[in-house]
Design a protein around this motif. Sequence first.
Motif, PDB file in Angstrom:
ATOM      1  N   ILE A 316       0.844  -1.210   0.000  1.00 41.79           N
ATOM      2  CA  ILE A 316       0.000   0.000   0.000  1.00 41.79           C
ATOM      3  C   ILE A 316       0.875   1.253   0.000  1.00 41.79           C
ATOM      4  O   ILE A 316       0.476   2.321  -0.473  1.00 41.79           O
ATOM      5  CB  ILE A 316      -0.931   0.006   1.241  1.00 41.79           C
ATOM      6  N   GLY A 317       2.102   1.100   0.527  1.00 42.68           N
ATOM      7  CA  GLY A 317       2.993   2.268   0.611  1.00 42.68           C
ATOM      8  C   GLY A 317       2.995   2.887   2.001  1.00 42.68           C
ATOM      9  O   GLY A 317       3.358   4.059   2.165  1.00 42.68           O
ATOM     10  N   LEU A 318       2.572   2.105   2.993  1.00 37.50           N
ATOM     11  CA  LEU A 318       2.550   2.616   4.375  1.00 37.50           C
ATOM     12  C   LEU A 318       3.871   2.310   5.077  1.00 37.50           C
ATOM     13  O   LEU A 318       4.492   1.274   4.803  1.00 37.50           O
ATOM     14  CB  LEU A 318       1.376   1.982   5.134  1.00 37.50           C
ATOM     15  N   PRO A 319       4.308   3.191   5.965  1.00 37.18           N
ATOM     16  CA  PRO A 319       5.586   2.966   6.648  1.00 37.18           C
ATOM     17  C   PRO A 319       5.468   1.900   7.740  1.00 37.18           C
ATOM     18  O   PRO A 319       4.410   1.742   8.350  1.00 37.18           O
ATOM     19  CB  PRO A 319       5.894   4.329   7.271  1.00 37.18           C
ATOM     20  N   LEU A 320       6.572   1.220   7.989  1.00 37.52           N
ATOM     21  CA  LEU A 320       6.619   0.202   9.053  1.00 37.52           C
ATOM     22  C   LEU A 320       7.387   0.701  10.277  1.00 37.52           C
ATOM     23  O   LEU A 320       7.211   0.177  11.373  1.00 37.52           O
ATOM     24  CB  LEU A 320       7.328  -1.069   8.546  1.00 37.52           C
ATOM     25  N   SER A 321       8.250   1.696  10.058  1.00 35.50           N
ATOM     26  CA  SER A 321       9.104   2.123  11.156  1.00 35.50           C
ATOM     27  C   SER A 321       9.474   3.600  11.007  1.00 35.50           C
ATOM     28  O   SER A 321       9.157   4.232   9.974  1.00 35.50           O
ATOM     29  CB  SER A 321      10.369   1.257  11.195  1.00 35.50           C
ATOM     30  N   HIS A 322      10.124   4.104  12.034  1.00 37.21           N
ATOM     31  CA  HIS A 322      10.433   5.527  12.103  1.00 37.21           C
ATOM     32  C   HIS A 322      11.547   5.661  13.133  1.00 37.21           C
ATOM     33  O   HIS A 322      11.690   4.789  13.995  1.00 37.21           O
ATOM     34  CB  HIS A 322       9.165   6.268  12.565  1.00 37.21           C
ATOM     35  N   GLU A 323      12.307   6.726  13.073  1.00 40.01           N
ATOM     36  CA  GLU A 323      13.412   6.816  14.032  1.00 40.01           C
ATOM     37  C   GLU A 323      12.943   6.715  15.491  1.00 40.01           C
ATOM     38  O   GLU A 323      13.618   6.153  16.335  1.00 40.01           O
ATOM     39  CB  GLU A 323      14.239   8.094  13.816  1.00 40.01           C
ATOM     40  N   TYR A 324      11.735   7.265  15.774  1.00 38.31           N
ATOM     41  CA  TYR A 324      11.226   7.175  17.149  1.00 38.31           C
ATOM     42  C   TYR A 324      10.633   5.798  17.460  1.00 38.31           C
ATOM     43  O   TYR A 324      10.289   5.514  18.598  1.00 38.31           O
ATOM     44  CB  TYR A 324      10.172   8.249  17.421  1.00 38.31           C
ATOM     45  N   MET A 325      10.472   4.982  16.424  1.00 41.22           N
ATOM     46  CA  MET A 325       9.957   3.624  16.655  1.00 41.22           C
ATOM     47  C   MET A 325      11.111   2.623  16.715  1.00 41.22           C
ATOM     48  O   MET A 325      10.886   1.415  16.739  1.00 41.22           O
ATOM     49  CB  MET A 325       8.970   3.233  15.545  1.00 41.22           C
ATOM     50  N   ASN A 326      12.319   3.136  16.709  1.00 40.13           N
ATOM     51  CA  ASN A 326      13.515   2.314  16.892  1.00 40.13           C
ATOM     52  C   ASN A 326      13.738   2.162  18.402  1.00 40.13           C
ATOM     53  O   ASN A 326      14.469   2.917  19.014  1.00 40.13           O
ATOM     54  CB  ASN A 326      14.693   3.023  16.223  1.00 40.13           C
ATOM     55  N   LEU A 327      13.052   1.176  18.979  1.00 39.53           N
ATOM     56  CA  LEU A 327      12.982   1.094  20.439  1.00 39.53           C
ATOM     57  C   LEU A 327      14.101   0.223  20.981  1.00 39.53           C
ATOM     58  O   LEU A 327      14.224  -0.956  20.605  1.00 39.53           O
ATOM     59  CB  LEU A 327      11.619   0.538  20.852  1.00 39.53           C
ATOM     60  N   THR A 328      14.906   0.826  21.835  1.00 37.13           N
ATOM     61  CA  THR A 328      16.047   0.080  22.371  1.00 37.13           C
ATOM     62  C   THR A 328      16.098   0.141  23.894  1.00 37.13           C
ATOM     63  O   THR A 328      16.918  -0.522  24.514  1.00 37.13           O
ATOM     64  CB  THR A 328      17.372   0.662  21.823  1.00 37.13           C
ATOM     65  N   SER A 375      10.237  -3.990  17.282  1.00 38.72           N
ATOM     66  CA  SER A 375      10.609  -2.742  16.596  1.00 38.72           C
ATOM     67  C   SER A 375      11.847  -2.937  15.729  1.00 38.72           C
ATOM     68  O   SER A 375      11.956  -2.358  14.649  1.00 38.72           O
ATOM     69  CB  SER A 375      10.814  -1.605  17.610  1.00 38.72           C
ATOM     70  N   GLN A 376      12.756  -3.777  16.181  1.00 34.33           N
ATOM     71  CA  GLN A 376      13.966  -4.033  15.385  1.00 34.33           C
ATOM     72  C   GLN A 376      13.643  -4.857  14.139  1.00 34.33           C
ATOM     73  O   GLN A 376      14.181  -4.620  13.053  1.00 34.33           O
ATOM     74  CB  GLN A 376      15.041  -4.724  16.240  1.00 34.33           C
ATOM     75  N   ILE A 377      12.767  -5.819  14.286  1.00 36.27           N
ATOM     76  CA  ILE A 377      12.330  -6.608  13.123  1.00 36.27           C
ATOM     77  C   ILE A 377      11.723  -5.682  12.074  1.00 36.27           C
ATOM     78  O   ILE A 377      11.982  -5.801  10.870  1.00 36.27           O
ATOM     79  CB  ILE A 377      11.298  -7.685  13.571  1.00 36.27           C
ATOM     80  N   LEU A 378      10.948  -4.715  12.540  1.00 38.84           N
ATOM     81  CA  LEU A 378      10.284  -3.804  11.595  1.00 38.84           C
ATOM     82  C   LEU A 378      11.276  -2.844  10.950  1.00 38.84           C
ATOM     83  O   LEU A 378      11.081  -2.452   9.790  1.00 38.84           O
ATOM     84  CB  LEU A 378       9.158  -3.040  12.301  1.00 38.84           C
ATOM     85  N   ARG A 379      12.309  -2.463  11.676  1.00 37.52           N
ATOM     86  CA  ARG A 379      13.344  -1.621  11.045  1.00 37.52           C
ATOM     87  C   ARG A 379      13.957  -2.362   9.863  1.00 37.52           C
ATOM     88  O   ARG A 379      14.167  -1.788   8.792  1.00 37.52           O
ATOM     89  CB  ARG A 379      14.457  -1.300  12.045  1.00 37.52           C
ATOM     90  N   ASN A 380      14.234  -3.651  10.066  1.00 35.74           N
ATOM     91  CA  ASN A 380      14.804  -4.435   8.979  1.00 35.74           C
ATOM     92  C   ASN A 380      13.798  -4.613   7.840  1.00 35.74           C
ATOM     93  O   ASN A 380      14.134  -4.476   6.665  1.00 35.74           O
ATOM     94  CB  ASN A 380      15.245  -5.819   9.489  1.00 35.74           C
ATOM     95  N   ALA A 381      12.560  -4.915   8.212  1.00 36.68           N
ATOM     96  CA  ALA A 381      11.527  -5.146   7.191  1.00 36.68           C
ATOM     97  C   ALA A 381      11.283  -3.891   6.366  1.00 36.68           C
ATOM     98  O   ALA A 381      11.024  -3.945   5.157  1.00 36.68           O
ATOM     99  CB  ALA A 381      10.237  -5.599   7.863  1.00 36.68           C
ATOM    100  N   GLN A 382      11.365  -2.745   7.038  1.00 31.81           N
ATOM    101  CA  GLN A 382      11.177  -1.466   6.338  1.00 31.81           C
ATOM    102  C   GLN A 382      12.191  -1.328   5.199  1.00 31.81           C
ATOM    103  O   GLN A 382      11.854  -0.857   4.116  1.00 31.81           O
ATOM    104  CB  GLN A 382      11.372  -0.314   7.338  1.00 31.81           C
ATOM    105  N   GLU A 383      13.420  -1.779   5.462  1.00 34.21           N
ATOM    106  CA  GLU A 383      14.479  -1.570   4.475  1.00 34.21           C
ATOM    107  C   GLU A 383      14.548  -2.654   3.416  1.00 34.21           C
ATOM    108  O   GLU A 383      15.016  -2.410   2.308  1.00 34.21           O
ATOM    109  CB  GLU A 383      15.836  -1.444   5.188  1.00 34.21           C
ATOM    110  N   SER A 384      14.059  -3.840   3.739  1.00 34.31           N
ATOM    111  CA  SER A 384      14.168  -4.938   2.771  1.00 34.31           C
ATOM    112  C   SER A 384      12.981  -4.916   1.817  1.00 34.31           C
ATOM    113  O   SER A 384      11.909  -4.419   2.141  1.00 34.31           O
ATOM    114  CB  SER A 384      14.211  -6.266   3.527  1.00 34.31           C
ATOM    115  N   PRO A 385      13.197  -5.484   0.591  1.00 37.47           N
ATOM    116  CA  PRO A 385      12.071  -5.551  -0.341  1.00 37.47           C
ATOM    117  C   PRO A 385      11.029  -6.530   0.201  1.00 37.47           C
ATOM    118  O   PRO A 385      11.309  -7.329   1.093  1.00 37.47           O
ATOM    119  CB  PRO A 385      12.710  -6.088  -1.630  1.00 37.47           C
ATOM    120  N   ASN A 386       9.808  -6.455  -0.337  1.00 36.30           N
ATOM    121  CA  ASN A 386       8.743  -7.361   0.095  1.00 36.30           C
ATOM    122  C   ASN A 386       9.180  -8.805  -0.054  1.00 36.30           C
ATOM    123  O   ASN A 386       9.676  -9.210  -1.091  1.00 36.30           O
ATOM    124  CB  ASN A 386       7.489  -7.135  -0.773  1.00 36.30           C
ATOM    125  N   GLN A 387       8.973  -9.568   1.007  1.00 37.49           N
ATOM    126  CA  GLN A 387       9.407 -10.966   0.958  1.00 37.49           C
ATOM    127  C   GLN A 387       8.212 -11.838   1.263  1.00 37.49           C
ATOM    128  O   GLN A 387       8.177 -12.543   2.278  1.00 37.49           O
ATOM    129  CB  GLN A 387      10.489 -11.211   2.012  1.00 37.49           C
TER     130      GLN A 387
END
Lengths: 394, 394
Positions: A316-328, A375-387
């Motif tokens: 759809i083009g919706l975001p999965l993550s954001h710098e503030y959603m990088n929860l550590t 949140s870390q899984i989503l950071r990776n998913a955000q950057e990788s192509p659809n799998q």
Amino acid sequence: MNYIQQDFSVQFSYKVFFTEFLFSLENRLFNDLLESVHEEGIMRKILFVIDENITIHFPKLGEQIDTYFKDNPYVKLVPEKVIVAGGEIAKNEERFLTTIIDAVNEHGIDRHSYIVGIGGGSVLDLTGYAAAISHRGIKLIRVATTVLSQDDSGVGVKNGVNYKGKKNFLGTFVPPFAVFNDYHFLTTLSDRDWVSGISEAIKVALIKDAAFFDWLEQHAEQLANRDKEATQYMIKRCAELHMDHIAGGDPFEFGSSRPLDFGHWSAHKLEQITDFKVLHGEAVAMGIALDTVYSNLVGSLSETETNRVITLLKTIGLPLSHEYMNLTSADDPIFAGLREFQEHLGGRLTIMLLKSIGTGYEVHELDAQLIMKASQILRNAQESPNQQKQPLSC
Amino acid sequence: MNYIQQDFSVQFSYKVFFTEFLFSLENRLFNDLLESVHEEGIMRKILFVIDENITIHFPKLGEQIDTYFKDNPYVKLVPEKVIVAGGEIAKNEERFLTTIIDAVNEHGIDRHSYIVGIGGGSVLDLTGYAAAISHRGIKLIRVATTVLSQDDSGVGVKNGVNYKGKKNFLGTFVPPFAVFNDYHFLTTLSDRDWVSGISEAIKVALIKDAAFFDWLEQHAEQLANRDKEATQYMIKRCAELHMDHIAGGDPFEFGSSRPLDFGHWSAHKLEQITDFKVLHGEAVAMGIALDTVYSNLVGSLSETETNRVITLLKTIGLPLSHEYMNLTSADDPIFAGLREFQEHLGGRLTIMLLKSIGTGYEVHELDAQLIMKASQILRNAQESPNQQKQPLSC
């Protein structure tokens, strides 16, 4: 014990209309609604509150409204239109609320008059709140002009404004008198606004309707490409699911449960800490993604279904993550969202998670470590192509 | 036509308790109520908003409350009590509203916490409004401390504040969570406050219950002399009639009819133009008198019954007239009350008149000349001694 017991129920009814070109003279929908409730000898007033963004994209709207209601036998139009800023600023700054209330006072708008709000969710929330508290409730007609307000906030029973930066701190539960969803208003939306309105449809499908989720998957590209027929179907089905939920459950939320807020605990906080630069629908997409992956991590949702959700959001083009959603760390500001969510709802923390696509379940605590992992899984998913159909790796 | 129909109803229930010494440790009523709705593992907060007049007459109240709720297993008391001015000023000045809302914010009062208002009608109206709009509605408990609030405003579903001098311009319809009518709070009322609370009982008897009117006549002197048993019966019967009306009819006043506002069109205006120096109950007494004599002048109410009403008001010690109720021209400011009454209600002007004691009927216009004539009759009646069973002369 010496007491009097009071019991009564109050019936609420309204229609949500789907139309186009609401204020063209050929479209009699608005007029027919007014006619249907007309009482002989009574001329009601009608006051318009319009989102500034709409007046920019539709500069002739004011004139069209004047023409539409000229010599109308059922209502007397207040010529002055109240223009308020579009977006969250409408709910953040008290002066917009005051402007509407002062217009109600100045023009002698009574409880049986109408206030019509035309705009996106924020303007409708603000207008609805002003209508709800003036004279203990003036009849509110919503004309929703964004995908988000047409499929979600505009069709429900809530209104509100922000106070000291807290979202919807002031507000009420008051059903509208009627809602008009005019497709034509959507045509000038930016792609970003358009797409962000789809996340509430994905949300409600995830917790209520697996078949609708299948449909969304099958039409994901059409929706992202603003296909009219697909969008109209999506909006109506999404609105219907939201409305069914309200009518079937606890319309004024006397309990602590709030399933329609799936994914919203982090979303509300993300909007606030980014000063609403992240749109509500975008924040909800990230919130859905977080709570979906979390559902997988706690073992309630399968990897296949988790991947389907992530893939749909990305398509759809919706975001999965954001710098503030990088929860550590548990000190990350997003976690304050959990406390505020509980405070706003009251009672126990109650969060919806997923058992499967189409079926939610409630929990009363979340594990901060697992949220961070999600949140870390989503950071990776955000950057990788659809799998699609690949397992999530972390 | 393409639309979705929404229909649902919402059930409301609450109890109005009659008690004494609510916060003495022996009185378990408040505690038992909290226990009855307690959910395991959930500790709710409780915030008190107190009428300044009450803190003056009951200087130990704060301490008593602290003691009462110390180590309470169901609620966590917010130690700070919010003190607001008593009387109409509480509703006129926005700072009191802001103080309560800020306390809700500061103390993290959520939707399932309690706000308890202790005071007269104005403080309860203000507190109820603040509770209604915070987080879309915090549970409100009213502790009514005047005759007027115990027998009328405190037991109903309205709240509100004034705006730009217009009474109840901002407000909502929201039922309370519970109401406590504590007789002990009445004991420090001035005679003027005491007596003025009786006019709403006369009003509701006149439009709903002839037998209660007979009872009021028979106990008029006891009531004026603050006899406890008579007052307790009067308050409970009056509260019951108001509550029955709300439950039986149109609780949130979606229609234009408002029979409980018998005598109120001029009363509201009189309060406003005297800057609330005339008390609500006094203004209502004069409003009742005006519309009763008017009912006689239009031929719907007999002279005998008209005289009974006038005599009862006088025996109780309620006023019949005032310099601003000396109406000699349609430009007299009281007449603006008719327009404002219509504006607040919306729709058609709808005024209740009397057919007989205990039975009202509605009209949609009033004759200004006859109102003026009624006002002159009342000026004379105010000055003359009680003339029971004598015809009114004009």
